[in-house]
Motif scaffolding. Structure first.
Motif, PDB file in Angstrom:
ATOM      1  N   LEU A  76       0.830  -1.209   0.000  1.00  0.00           N
ATOM      2  CA  LEU A  76       0.000   0.000   0.000  1.00  0.00           C
ATOM      3  C   LEU A  76       0.860   1.253   0.000  1.00  0.00           C
ATOM      4  O   LEU A  76       0.532   2.234  -0.675  1.00  0.00           O
ATOM      5  CB  LEU A  76      -0.912   0.008   1.232  1.00  0.00           C
ATOM      6  CG  LEU A  76      -2.116  -0.911   1.181  1.00  0.00           C
ATOM      7  CD1 LEU A  76      -2.914  -0.784   2.473  1.00  0.00           C
ATOM      8  CD2 LEU A  76      -2.990  -0.621  -0.002  1.00  0.00           C
ATOM      9  N   GLY A  77       1.966   1.229   0.737  1.00  0.00           N
ATOM     10  CA  GLY A  77       2.857   2.384   0.758  1.00  0.00           C
ATOM     11  C   GLY A  77       3.481   2.640  -0.597  1.00  0.00           C
ATOM     12  O   GLY A  77       3.612   3.789  -1.030  1.00  0.00           O
ATOM     13  N   ILE A  78       3.868   1.568  -1.291  1.00  0.00           N
ATOM     14  CA  ILE A  78       4.470   1.718  -2.622  1.00  0.00           C
ATOM     15  C   ILE A  78       3.450   2.284  -3.603  1.00  0.00           C
ATOM     16  O   ILE A  78       3.750   3.205  -4.374  1.00  0.00           O
ATOM     17  CB  ILE A  78       5.027   0.364  -3.108  1.00  0.00           C
ATOM     18  CG1 ILE A  78       6.265  -0.011  -2.296  1.00  0.00           C
ATOM     19  CG2 ILE A  78       5.360   0.421  -4.589  1.00  0.00           C
ATOM     20  CD1 ILE A  78       6.767  -1.418  -2.566  1.00  0.00           C
ATOM     21  N   PHE A  79       2.223   1.754  -3.578  1.00  0.00           N
ATOM     22  CA  PHE A  79       1.201   2.269  -4.495  1.00  0.00           C
ATOM     23  C   PHE A  79       0.859   3.717  -4.179  1.00  0.00           C
ATOM     24  O   PHE A  79       0.552   4.507  -5.071  1.00  0.00           O
ATOM     25  CB  PHE A  79      -0.055   1.409  -4.438  1.00  0.00           C
ATOM     26  CG  PHE A  79       0.069   0.134  -5.238  1.00  0.00           C
ATOM     27  CD1 PHE A  79       0.600   0.144  -6.504  1.00  0.00           C
ATOM     28  CD2 PHE A  79      -0.357  -1.074  -4.704  1.00  0.00           C
ATOM     29  CE1 PHE A  79       0.721  -1.017  -7.242  1.00  0.00           C
ATOM     30  CE2 PHE A  79      -0.240  -2.247  -5.435  1.00  0.00           C
ATOM     31  CZ  PHE A  79       0.295  -2.219  -6.703  1.00  0.00           C
ATOM     32  N   GLU A  80       0.891   4.093  -2.899  1.00  0.00           N
ATOM     33  CA  GLU A  80       0.611   5.481  -2.527  1.00  0.00           C
ATOM     34  C   GLU A  80       1.697   6.413  -3.056  1.00  0.00           C
ATOM     35  O   GLU A  80       1.411   7.521  -3.495  1.00  0.00           O
ATOM     36  CB  GLU A  80       0.513   5.583  -1.001  1.00  0.00           C
ATOM     37  CG  GLU A  80       0.035   6.934  -0.507  1.00  0.00           C
ATOM     38  CD  GLU A  80      -1.419   7.207  -0.828  1.00  0.00           C
ATOM     39  OE1 GLU A  80      -1.771   8.390  -0.973  1.00  0.00           O
ATOM     40  OE2 GLU A  80      -2.203   6.245  -0.959  1.00  0.00           O
ATOM     41  N   LYS A  81       2.945   5.972  -3.022  1.00  0.00           N
ATOM     42  CA  LYS A  81       4.038   6.796  -3.543  1.00  0.00           C
ATOM     43  C   LYS A  81       3.991   6.895  -5.071  1.00  0.00           C
ATOM     44  O   LYS A  81       4.353   7.917  -5.634  1.00  0.00           O
ATOM     45  CB  LYS A  81       5.395   6.210  -3.132  1.00  0.00           C
ATOM     46  CG  LYS A  81       5.666   6.267  -1.662  1.00  0.00           C
ATOM     47  CD  LYS A  81       5.963   7.684  -1.236  1.00  0.00           C
ATOM     48  CE  LYS A  81       6.314   7.701   0.238  1.00  0.00           C
ATOM     49  NZ  LYS A  81       6.425   9.055   0.752  1.00  0.00           N
TER      50      LYS A  81
END
Length: 52
Positions: free
Chosen positions: A34-39
């Protein structure tokens, strides 16, 4: 009474082990993904200003 303490310790240690296994196997990779997709998602600064 000593057997009850040993069994209680093993039950609590087993529950902690399975909780850590669940966290390391599912929650942490999910959180990282989720953090990667948010970035990677583009910021929507201009669209927010147009709506108001």
């Amino acid at each position: 009474m000593s057997v009850f303490g040993i069994v209680l310790f093993l039950v609590i240690a087993g529950m902690a082990f399975w909780m850590l296994l669940f966290l390391l196997g599912f929650i942490v990779p999910f959180w990282i993904t989720l953090g990667i997709f948010e970035k990677m998602r583009p910021k929507r600064i201009l669209e927010d200003k147009e709506e108001h």
